[in-house]
Design a protein around this motif. Structure first.
Motif, PDB file in Angstrom:
ATOM      1  N   SER A  48      42.141  29.050  45.880  1.00 42.56           N
ATOM      2  CA  SER A  48      41.805  29.025  44.452  1.00 42.56           C
ATOM      3  C   SER A  48      40.413  29.580  44.188  1.00 42.56           C
ATOM      4  O   SER A  48      39.961  29.591  43.040  1.00 42.56           O
ATOM      5  CB  SER A  48      41.868  27.580  43.929  1.00 42.56           C
ATOM      6  OG  SER A  48      43.157  27.062  44.091  1.00 42.56           O
ATOM      7  N   ASP A  49      39.733  30.018  45.225  1.00 38.42           N
ATOM      8  CA  ASP A  49      38.372  30.537  45.113  1.00 38.42           C
ATOM      9  C   ASP A  49      38.435  32.036  44.802  1.00 38.42           C
ATOM     10  O   ASP A  49      38.910  32.824  45.612  1.00 38.42           O
ATOM     11  CB  ASP A  49      37.635  30.283  46.433  1.00 38.42           C
ATOM     12  CG  ASP A  49      36.184  30.698  46.375  1.00 38.42           C
ATOM     13  OD1 ASP A  49      35.910  31.909  46.168  1.00 38.42           O
ATOM     14  OD2 ASP A  49      35.313  29.836  46.552  1.00 38.42           O
ATOM     15  N   LYS A  50      37.956  32.415  43.643  1.00 39.08           N
ATOM     16  CA  LYS A  50      38.100  33.796  43.173  1.00 39.08           C
ATOM     17  C   LYS A  50      37.437  34.811  44.118  1.00 39.08           C
ATOM     18  O   LYS A  50      37.986  35.883  44.360  1.00 39.08           O
ATOM     19  CB  LYS A  50      37.541  33.922  41.761  1.00 39.08           C
ATOM     20  CG  LYS A  50      38.022  35.136  41.026  1.00 39.08           C
ATOM     21  CD  LYS A  50      37.715  35.038  39.553  1.00 39.08           C
ATOM     22  CE  LYS A  50      38.279  36.242  38.824  1.00 39.08           C
ATOM     23  NZ  LYS A  50      38.105  36.127  37.374  1.00 39.08           N
ATOM     24  N   GLU A  51      36.278  34.482  44.638  1.00 38.15           N
ATOM     25  CA  GLU A  51      35.579  35.406  45.546  1.00 38.15           C
ATOM     26  C   GLU A  51      36.383  35.621  46.835  1.00 38.15           C
ATOM     27  O   GLU A  51      36.525  36.750  47.307  1.00 38.15           O
ATOM     28  CB  GLU A  51      34.188  34.890  45.886  1.00 38.15           C
ATOM     29  CG  GLU A  51      33.431  35.811  46.831  1.00 38.15           C
ATOM     30  CD  GLU A  51      32.102  35.227  47.298  1.00 38.15           C
ATOM     31  OE1 GLU A  51      31.535  35.801  48.234  1.00 38.15           O
ATOM     32  OE2 GLU A  51      31.648  34.204  46.747  1.00 38.15           O
ATOM     33  N   ILE A  52      36.895  34.560  47.392  1.00 31.38           N
ATOM     34  CA  ILE A  52      37.677  34.661  48.626  1.00 31.38           C
ATOM     35  C   ILE A  52      38.963  35.444  48.368  1.00 31.38           C
ATOM     36  O   ILE A  52      39.338  36.330  49.147  1.00 31.38           O
ATOM     37  CB  ILE A  52      37.980  33.261  49.200  1.00 31.38           C
ATOM     38  CG1 ILE A  52      36.689  32.617  49.709  1.00 31.38           C
ATOM     39  CG2 ILE A  52      39.028  33.328  50.305  1.00 31.38           C
ATOM     40  CD1 ILE A  52      36.828  31.166  50.111  1.00 31.38           C
ATOM     41  N   VAL A  53      39.622  35.131  47.265  1.00 31.78           N
ATOM     42  CA  VAL A  53      40.861  35.836  46.918  1.00 31.78           C
ATOM     43  C   VAL A  53      40.581  37.317  46.678  1.00 31.78           C
ATOM     44  O   VAL A  53      41.314  38.190  47.150  1.00 31.78           O
ATOM     45  CB  VAL A  53      41.535  35.166  45.700  1.00 31.78           C
ATOM     46  CG1 VAL A  53      42.664  36.015  45.157  1.00 31.78           C
ATOM     47  CG2 VAL A  53      42.037  33.772  46.074  1.00 31.78           C
ATOM     48  N   TRP A  54      39.517  37.618  45.982  1.00 32.49           N
ATOM     49  CA  TRP A  54      39.143  39.011  45.693  1.00 32.49           C
ATOM     50  C   TRP A  54      38.943  39.790  46.993  1.00 32.49           C
ATOM     51  O   TRP A  54      39.458  40.903  47.155  1.00 32.49           O
ATOM     52  CB  TRP A  54      37.864  39.029  44.852  1.00 32.49           C
ATOM     53  CG  TRP A  54      37.472  40.383  44.372  1.00 32.49           C
ATOM     54  CD1 TRP A  54      36.608  41.250  44.971  1.00 32.49           C
ATOM     55  CD2 TRP A  54      37.931  41.039  43.198  1.00 32.49           C
ATOM     56  NE1 TRP A  54      36.497  42.397  44.244  1.00 32.49           N
ATOM     57  CE2 TRP A  54      37.303  42.291  43.140  1.00 32.49           C
ATOM     58  CE3 TRP A  54      38.823  40.684  42.179  1.00 32.49           C
ATOM     59  CZ2 TRP A  54      37.528  43.202  42.102  1.00 32.49           C
ATOM     60  CZ3 TRP A  54      39.039  41.582  41.156  1.00 32.49           C
ATOM     61  CH2 TRP A  54      38.401  42.823  41.123  1.00 32.49           C
ATOM     62  N   GLU A  55      38.207  39.206  47.907  1.00 33.79           N
ATOM     63  CA  GLU A  55      37.957  39.831  49.214  1.00 33.79           C
ATOM     64  C   GLU A  55      39.266  40.059  49.971  1.00 33.79           C
ATOM     65  O   GLU A  55      39.500  41.125  50.532  1.00 33.79           O
ATOM     66  CB  GLU A  55      37.017  38.946  50.037  1.00 33.79           C
ATOM     67  CG  GLU A  55      36.727  39.436  51.435  1.00 33.79           C
ATOM     68  CD  GLU A  55      35.793  40.632  51.476  1.00 33.79           C
ATOM     69  OE1 GLU A  55      35.890  41.419  52.438  1.00 33.79           O
ATOM     70  OE2 GLU A  55      34.972  40.787  50.558  1.00 33.79           O
ATOM     71  N   THR A  56      40.119  39.068  49.962  1.00 33.70           N
ATOM     72  CA  THR A  56      41.396  39.159  50.679  1.00 33.70           C
ATOM     73  C   THR A  56      42.281  40.246  50.094  1.00 33.70           C
ATOM     74  O   THR A  56      42.824  41.081  50.825  1.00 33.70           O
ATOM     75  CB  THR A  56      42.132  37.809  50.628  1.00 33.70           C
ATOM     76  OG1 THR A  56      41.303  36.807  51.212  1.00 33.70           O
ATOM     77  CG2 THR A  56      43.453  37.876  51.374  1.00 33.70           C
TER      78      THR A  56
END
Length: 109
Positions: A48-56
């Motif tokens: 649910s972490d936008k930064e982590i999801v964006w990177e992935t």
């Protein structure tokens, strides 16, 4: 520190980490930078972490299937997944099917 060292040698070591470590931003970011497929092993907080999801999604748009429901409804996140998947029509269709109903019904999406 032991988990971070293990992840540096094999990001799938995240599978053996505790739930707390699978929800630790530093640990999960280290894992997905080495292998974005490790995102599927991340805890719900990191999904649910936008930064982590964006990177992935920048590396593996197919990981959109492991993103939290809330972020599947986020226009910016869904656009990132679709943009990265657009080179592969079947993958783009798959990603589109995972977006929220609200986004799929939006004619500008």
């Amino acid at each position: 520190e032991v988990v971070l060292a293990a992840i540096q040698t094999g990001p799938m070591a995240l599978h053996y980490a505790s739930e707390a470590l699978r929800n630790d931003r530093e640990v999960v970011l280290a894992a997905i930078k080495r292998d974005p497929l490790a995102f599927r092993l991340a805890g719900e907080l990191c999904r649910s972490d936008k930064e982590i999801v964006w990177e992935t999604l920048g590396q593996k748009p197919i990981m959109f299937r492991h993103v939290s429901e809330a972020l599947r409804d986020d226009r910016e996140i869904a656009d990132r997944a679709l943009a990265r998947a657009s080179e592969f029509p079947r993958l783009a269709s798959f990603v589109l099917g995972l977006a929220s109903d609200r986004l799929r019904q939006d004619k500008d999406f």
